[in-house]
Design an enzyme around this catalytic site. Sequence first.
Site, PDB file in Angstrom:
ATOM      1  N   THR A   1       0.853  -1.187   0.000  1.00 16.94           N
ATOM      2  CA  THR A   1       0.000   0.000   0.000  1.00 16.94           C
ATOM      3  C   THR A   1       0.893   1.243   0.000  1.00 16.94           C
ATOM      4  O   THR A   1       2.035   1.207   0.448  1.00 16.94           O
ATOM      5  CB  THR A   1      -0.930   0.033   1.219  1.00 16.94           C
TER       6      THR A   1
ATOM      7  N   SER B   1       4.768   6.435  -4.085  1.00 18.51           N
ATOM      8  CA  SER B   1       5.835   7.391  -3.794  1.00 18.51           C
ATOM      9  C   SER B   1       6.568   7.007  -2.520  1.00 18.51           C
ATOM     10  O   SER B   1       6.154   6.095  -1.798  1.00 18.51           O
ATOM     11  CB  SER B   1       5.260   8.811  -3.641  1.00 18.51           C
ATOM     12  N   GLY B   2       7.660   7.719  -2.252  1.00 23.20           N
ATOM     13  CA  GLY B   2       8.355   7.603  -0.974  1.00 23.20           C
ATOM     14  C   GLY B   2       8.866   6.216  -0.643  1.00 23.20           C
ATOM     15  O   GLY B   2       9.355   5.475  -1.499  1.00 23.20           O
TER      16      GLY B   2
ATOM     17  N   GLY C   1       7.246   3.545   0.205  1.00 19.67           N
ATOM     18  CA  GLY C   1       6.485   2.479  -0.439  1.00 19.67           C
ATOM     19  C   GLY C   1       6.985   2.190  -1.836  1.00 19.67           C
ATOM     20  O   GLY C   1       7.106   1.022  -2.247  1.00 19.67           O
TER      21      GLY C   1
ATOM     22  N   SER D   1       7.066   4.142  13.199  1.00 23.55           N
ATOM     23  CA  SER D   1       7.862   5.373  13.157  1.00 23.55           C
ATOM     24  C   SER D   1       8.617   5.457  14.467  1.00 23.55           C
ATOM     25  O   SER D   1       8.219   4.843  15.472  1.00 23.55           O
ATOM     26  CB  SER D   1       6.942   6.591  13.016  1.00 23.55           C
TER      27      SER D   1
ATOM     28  N   TYR E   1      -1.288  11.724  14.783  1.00 22.94           N
ATOM     29  CA  TYR E   1      -0.422  10.907  13.931  1.00 22.94           C
ATOM     30  C   TYR E   1       0.458   9.991  14.781  1.00 22.94           C
ATOM     31  O   TYR E   1       0.551   8.779  14.528  1.00 22.94           O
ATOM     32  CB  TYR E   1       0.452  11.793  13.055  1.00 22.94           C
TER      33      TYR E   1
END
Length: 308
Positions: A14, A18-19, A21, A147, A160
């Site tokens: 998923t 970009s980034g 992923g 994270s 977040y």
Amino acid sequence: MENRKGTGKTALITGASSGIGQELAKLFAQDGYNLVLVARSVETLHRLAEVFELNYGTEQVTVIEKDLSEEDAARDVYEQVQAKGITVDVLVNDAGVGLHGKFATETDWEAEKSMVNLNVLTTTLLTKLYLRDMVARNEGRVLNLASLVSITPFPLMAVYAATKAYVNSLTQSLVNELKGTNVTVTALMPNATDTDFFNKAGAADVVATDMVDDPVMVAKDGYEALMSGKPKVVPGGLVNKAYEVMAYVAPQETMAGMMRYTLTPKHEIAQKVREQRPTIWAVGLGLAAVAVSGIFLATRHRQAALAE
């Protein structure tokens, strides 16, 4: 580049447009995996599919356009993949968003609700649906993007950080539940990374944007940890490991102050430096002392681990 023979296995990723992923999708393609790529940017996914097929000889790339913040998005993706007769051997829950601002007075509830749906509900249901199948086969791997802020307070991105704390806690609990099986779950815990995350979160000019890691490095460390079956990985060098150690040993209020600094707009910091230079120097020295202590503890922890 020489084309590689496919492994016959499939990775579902998923947030692959970009980034981190996208970099993870590239690593799977290089290793001969078939891919299921899920994101809202379907045109980008189709371009990636063409690149992977051309550069790596990827045999099958399935693109699914989906807003994963929608209710029951996870079940819809799962059913689409099932209908195509695809067995998912590796699940990567990379998609996620942030939102910058003070919780009480500045952030929007609808945006926060959408973030919780994406970061928590979709991640949880995808993990549940695919783990059920993996356990039945007694084979499979899951990588969940947590994270470093999953283990610290994170003022100005409070919701977040809370969603990432949930993801990390869920992952570590599942690591224990899956003992005795050939199914593994890994938490990827990067520091701030050079992606479009901060821009999308409304935090394009915060201090953290000057301290970002390379998404290629983050993906590589995450991929290696996933394939090794490790329960977690903090990508990067000793500094990031020191942040992890500090999160466990430093007072929470100290960590909250440090982390809020990273989310403060740079122009506000510049203004405070002009107005309160002595105070800023004192704070800076205090943060430096905490950082040095963290590096020392991380080094000792690493030496102890090597000695065992």
